[in-house]
Write a protein that holds these residues in place. Structure first.
Motif, PDB file in Angstrom:
ATOM      1  N   LYS A  88     -67.931  66.803 -60.501  1.00 48.76           N
ATOM      2  CA  LYS A  88     -67.717  66.544 -61.925  1.00 48.76           C
ATOM      3  C   LYS A  88     -66.277  66.791 -62.363  1.00 48.76           C
ATOM      4  O   LYS A  88     -66.027  67.066 -63.542  1.00 48.76           O
ATOM      5  N   VAL A  89     -65.333  66.708 -61.426  1.00 51.70           N
ATOM      6  CA  VAL A  89     -63.925  66.890 -61.779  1.00 51.70           C
ATOM      7  C   VAL A  89     -63.497  65.811 -62.769  1.00 51.70           C
ATOM      8  O   VAL A  89     -62.780  66.084 -63.746  1.00 51.70           O
ATOM      9  N   ALA A  90     -63.930  64.577 -62.548  1.00 50.12           N
ATOM     10  CA  ALA A  90     -63.551  63.473 -63.424  1.00 50.12           C
ATOM     11  C   ALA A  90     -64.053  63.694 -64.840  1.00 50.12           C
ATOM     12  O   ALA A  90     -63.327  63.438 -65.818  1.00 50.12           O
ATOM     13  N   LYS A 256     -58.972  74.151 -66.845  1.00 47.11           N
ATOM     14  CA  LYS A 256     -60.096  73.890 -65.952  1.00 47.11           C
ATOM     15  C   LYS A 256     -60.120  72.447 -65.461  1.00 47.11           C
ATOM     16  O   LYS A 256     -60.466  72.182 -64.296  1.00 47.11           O
ATOM     17  N   GLY A 257     -59.744  71.499 -66.346  1.00 45.83           N
ATOM     18  CA  GLY A 257     -59.870  70.088 -65.993  1.00 45.83           C
ATOM     19  C   GLY A 257     -58.633  69.467 -65.390  1.00 45.83           C
ATOM     20  O   GLY A 257     -58.732  68.543 -64.585  1.00 45.83           O
ATOM     21  N   LEU A 258     -57.446  69.977 -65.772  1.00 50.14           N
ATOM     22  CA  LEU A 258     -56.214  69.320 -65.376  1.00 50.14           C
ATOM     23  C   LEU A 258     -55.572  69.930 -64.143  1.00 50.14           C
ATOM     24  O   LEU A 258     -55.071  69.220 -63.268  1.00 50.14           O
ATOM     25  N   VAL A 259     -55.571  71.258 -64.078  1.00 48.78           N
ATOM     26  CA  VAL A 259     -54.832  71.936 -63.004  1.00 48.78           C
ATOM     27  C   VAL A 259     -55.408  71.648 -61.610  1.00 48.78           C
ATOM     28  O   VAL A 259     -54.656  71.297 -60.689  1.00 48.78           O
ATOM     29  N   PRO A 260     -56.742  71.782 -61.386  1.00 48.79           N
ATOM     30  CA  PRO A 260     -57.267  71.575 -60.026  1.00 48.79           C
ATOM     31  C   PRO A 260     -56.951  70.212 -59.426  1.00 48.79           C
ATOM     32  O   PRO A 260     -56.459  70.149 -58.290  1.00 48.79           O
ATOM     33  N   PRO A 261     -57.200  69.087 -60.151  1.00 43.22           N
ATOM     34  CA  PRO A 261     -56.857  67.797 -59.526  1.00 43.22           C
ATOM     35  C   PRO A 261     -55.365  67.614 -59.295  1.00 43.22           C
ATOM     36  O   PRO A 261     -54.969  66.990 -58.304  1.00 43.22           O
ATOM     37  N   ILE A 262     -54.524  68.151 -60.187  1.00 44.54           N
ATOM     38  CA  ILE A 262     -53.073  68.039 -59.987  1.00 44.54           C
ATOM     39  C   ILE A 262     -52.656  68.798 -58.729  1.00 44.54           C
ATOM     40  O   ILE A 262     -51.851  68.311 -57.928  1.00 44.54           O
ATOM     41  N   GLY A 289     -59.627  70.661 -49.748  1.00 46.14           N
ATOM     42  CA  GLY A 289     -59.382  71.041 -51.135  1.00 46.14           C
ATOM     43  C   GLY A 289     -60.508  70.599 -52.050  1.00 46.14           C
ATOM     44  O   GLY A 289     -60.917  71.328 -52.953  1.00 46.14           O
ATOM     45  N   ALA A 290     -61.021  69.378 -51.823  1.00 47.26           N
ATOM     46  CA  ALA A 290     -62.142  68.883 -52.631  1.00 47.26           C
ATOM     47  C   ALA A 290     -63.387  69.730 -52.410  1.00 47.26           C
ATOM     48  O   ALA A 290     -64.162  69.978 -53.347  1.00 47.26           O
ATOM     49  N   LEU A 291     -63.572  70.190 -51.177  1.00 46.69           N
ATOM     50  CA  LEU A 291     -64.713  71.070 -50.876  1.00 46.69           C
ATOM     51  C   LEU A 291     -64.586  72.392 -51.637  1.00 46.69           C
ATOM     52  O   LEU A 291     -65.572  72.887 -52.215  1.00 46.69           O
ATOM     53  N   ILE A 292     -63.372  72.948 -51.670  1.00 47.91           N
ATOM     54  CA  ILE A 292     -63.134  74.190 -52.409  1.00 47.91           C
ATOM     55  C   ILE A 292     -63.391  73.992 -53.898  1.00 47.91           C
ATOM     56  O   ILE A 292     -64.001  74.839 -54.563  1.00 47.91           O
ATOM     57  N   LEU A 293     -62.943  72.839 -54.441  1.00 51.53           N
ATOM     58  CA  LEU A 293     -63.171  72.548 -55.859  1.00 51.53           C
ATOM     59  C   LEU A 293     -64.662  72.437 -56.176  1.00 51.53           C
ATOM     60  O   LEU A 293     -65.125  72.953 -57.194  1.00 51.53           O
ATOM     61  N   ALA A 294     -65.394  71.751 -55.303  1.00 53.95           N
ATOM     62  CA  ALA A 294     -66.839  71.604 -55.523  1.00 53.95           C
ATOM     63  C   ALA A 294     -67.523  72.969 -55.528  1.00 53.95           C
ATOM     64  O   ALA A 294     -68.429  73.222 -56.340  1.00 53.95           O
ATOM     65  N   LEU A 295     -67.079  73.847 -54.640  1.00 60.34           N
ATOM     66  CA  LEU A 295     -67.635  75.206 -54.613  1.00 60.34           C
ATOM     67  C   LEU A 295     -67.246  75.985 -55.862  1.00 60.34           C
ATOM     68  O   LEU A 295     -68.061  76.710 -56.447  1.00 60.34           O
ATOM     69  N   ALA A 296     -65.989  75.818 -56.292  1.00 66.58           N
ATOM     70  CA  ALA A 296     -65.505  76.544 -57.465  1.00 66.58           C
ATOM     71  C   ALA A 296     -66.235  76.099 -58.732  1.00 66.58           C
ATOM     72  O   ALA A 296     -66.501  76.921 -59.625  1.00 66.58           O
ATOM     73  N   TYR A 297     -66.566  74.818 -58.821  1.00 65.50           N
ATOM     74  CA  TYR A 297     -67.294  74.301 -59.977  1.00 65.50           C
ATOM     75  C   TYR A 297     -68.810  74.538 -59.854  1.00 65.50           C
ATOM     76  O   TYR A 297     -69.563  74.153 -60.732  1.00 65.50           O
ATOM     77  N   ARG A 298     -69.218  75.158 -58.747  1.00 65.82           N
ATOM     78  CA  ARG A 298     -70.633  75.466 -58.488  1.00 65.82           C
ATOM     79  C   ARG A 298     -71.500  74.207 -58.525  1.00 65.82           C
ATOM     80  O   ARG A 298     -72.595  74.184 -59.084  1.00 65.82           O
ATOM     81  N   LYS A 299     -70.989  73.147 -57.918  1.00 71.06           N
ATOM     82  CA  LYS A 299     -71.707  71.873 -57.878  1.00 71.06           C
ATOM     83  C   LYS A 299     -72.144  71.503 -56.461  1.00 71.06           C
ATOM     84  O   LYS A 299     -72.640  70.405 -56.248  1.00 71.06           O
ATOM     85  N   LEU A 300     -71.956  72.415 -55.522  1.00 72.29           N
ATOM     86  CA  LEU A 300     -72.235  72.077 -54.127  1.00 72.29           C
ATOM     87  C   LEU A 300     -73.413  72.885 -53.605  1.00 72.29           C
ATOM     88  O   LEU A 300     -73.297  74.093 -53.365  1.00 72.29           O
TER      89      LEU A 300
END
Length: 467
Positions: A88-90, A256-262, A289-300
């Motif tokens: 759900k990064v987008a 939360k929304g801008l920094v991780p994808p950048i 990195g995408a795997l870490i983001l998914a874990l950080a957003y608790r979506k995995l």
């Protein structure tokens, strides 16, 4: 009688693909049928202009495909894109941009353009970007009073940026094919210590044209909002905040929304541009990195991970099966003297290299209506690429021209793939004609970009020359 069989083979494959048969099987099956025909006629003593010795190179071709380290970037970039979609990064990024720019006239359109650019730089998958943006942003834009044509046109156009903004999967595949074509062209010219062109070079060459296109999109939306305020009205920031349901204010949402994808984009592209990693190594960084983001957003969870792996495997096997079919087609095409035929046609074409380039671009544009970029990259580019490069064209410039040409084709009514993707997720209240009207100005902008590249090749070649 059989001197034009190579062109007949190409035409038959296009016709078979138009009937909707699987691409890989169509390429391989049609090529095998023509190979069998050629060998059968030769056995009867009929000169079919077919050299069966070319088929003996097939095992080496297949081994080369499977051992190609550049192509390893494909499953890793696909994995990165699917993980970002599931995490759900987008969605978070779009909410942040909408709150940041939404209170301006045309602000939501500008937000969609910026988010589309960042999604393109994160996923590189056109279909996923168009569908995601259509589901997330189209209802909000329509609810806020945006004209249907402006809203749908902006979403379609920004969705196709995944074709040109690195790390685009299209550029990965195109870079690998152009690398081989460039070496063939140099060997044909008697250069036995050939220079190479890499996927990283193509990535660098695409950055400036890609950013110019994003700027043109934003300028267009801003101009329309200024000339026709009712087509792109401002939104109330407080209402948007309540509607989106975010707590903690704009600053926290932006963080939360801008920094991780950048950070992810900088890690992937920065490692390539800085010379710290090859595109393949950078794709591994992006996937991790995408795997870490998914874990950080608790979506995995396990179910999501299973779906991600299945989607990645599906896309990867499709790409490699098409590669195998295209390798067989290429060998049969050459066995019928296709290379010499193309060289002869281009040499006798009015306008020389300029005329040949225009014809090739027009053919690729039209084929983009019926074929995906993968088929065009693996079927058409290996045929015309060596000939055009031997005529003196820069491989990076040619690659960027092809990528933007296909991007424009995917956006052009009535057959553009991006239009079909958005039509599938748009509400029934949005007529197809509104989508068609909306993309026309963006098509004009992209054609303008092609013309600018034709007259100023340095837009694509300057940055790679600095590294």
């Amino acid at each position: 009688m059989f001197e034009y069989m190579a062109l007949v083979l190409f035409a038959v494959i296009c016709i078979v693909l138009m009937f909707g048969y699987p691409v890989a099987l169509s390429l391989a099956g049609t090529a095998l049928a023509f190979a069998g025909l050629g060998m059968g006629l030769e056995s009867l003593g009929i000169d079919a202009n077919f050299d069966s010795a070319f088929l003996s190179a097939l095992p080496n071709r297949l081994y080369g495909i499977m051992s190609n380290s550049t192509l390893l970037a494909v499953p890793l970039f696909v994995l990165m894109g699917v993980l970002l979609e599931k995490s759900k990064v987008a969605e978070t990024l779009l909410d942040a941009m909408a709150l940041l720019f939404g209170s301006l006239r045309g602000g939501l359109g500008i937000s969609v353009t910026i988010v589309g650019m960042m999604l393109a730089a994160s996923t590189g998958i056109v279909g996923a970007t168009v569908v995601t943006m259509g589901l997330l942003s189209l209802p909000t834009m329509l609810k806020r009073g945006y004209s249907q044509s402006l809203a749908t046109g902006t979403i379609c156009a920004t969705g196709t940026l995944g074709q040109i903004i690195p790390p685009s999967i299209a550029l990965v595949l195109l870079g690998d094919v152009l690398s081989s074509a460039y070496q063939q062209a140099q060997l044909a010219m008697g250069i036995f210590s050939p220079k190479t062109v890499s996927v990283g070079d193509l990535f660098m060459g695409a950055i400036v044209p890609g950013l110019i296109l994003v700027a043109l999109y934003i300028i267009y939306v801003a101009v329309i909002a200024w000339l026709r305020p009712s087509a792109a009205p401002p939104a109330d920031r407080q209402e948007l905040m309540e509607e989106l349901g975010h707590q903690g204010g704009l600053g926290l949402l932006l963080l939360k929304g801008l920094v991780p994808p950048i950070v992810l984009i900088v890690a992937v592209l920065g490692s390539i541009l800085g010379g710290f990693a090859t595109p393949t190594e950078a794709s591994a960084v992006g996937a991790f990195g995408a795997l870490i983001l998914a874990l950080a957003y608790r979506k995995l969870d396990f179910a999501t991970l299973k779906e991600v792996v299945r989607s990645t495997t599906h896309v990867t096997t499709m790409v490699f099966l098409i590669l195998i079919g295209a390798a067989l087609f290429s060998l049969v095409f050459r066995a019928y003297g296709g290379e010499e035929l193309v060289v002869h046609l281009f040499d006798n074409m009015p306008g020389g290299v300029v005329g040949a380039t225009i014809i090739v671009m027009l053919v690729i544009f039209l084929l983009g209506f019926i074929l995906d970029f993968i088929e065009i990259t693996f079927v058409v580019v290996p045929i015309v690429g060596p000939v055009l490069l031997a005529m003196g064209l820069d491989p990076i410039w040619l690659g960027i021209m092809i990528a933007i040409n296909l991007q424009t084709s995917f956006l052009t009514p009535p057959f553009g793939f991006a239009l079909f993707y958005l039509r599938g997720v748009a509400p029934d209240t949005v007529p197809t004609t509104a989508i068609y009207r909306g993309v026309v100005p963006f098509i004009v902008l992209q054609l303008g970009m092609l013309v600018a590249l034709a007259f100023v090749p340095e837009l694509a070649t300057w940055l790679p020359a600095q590294f």
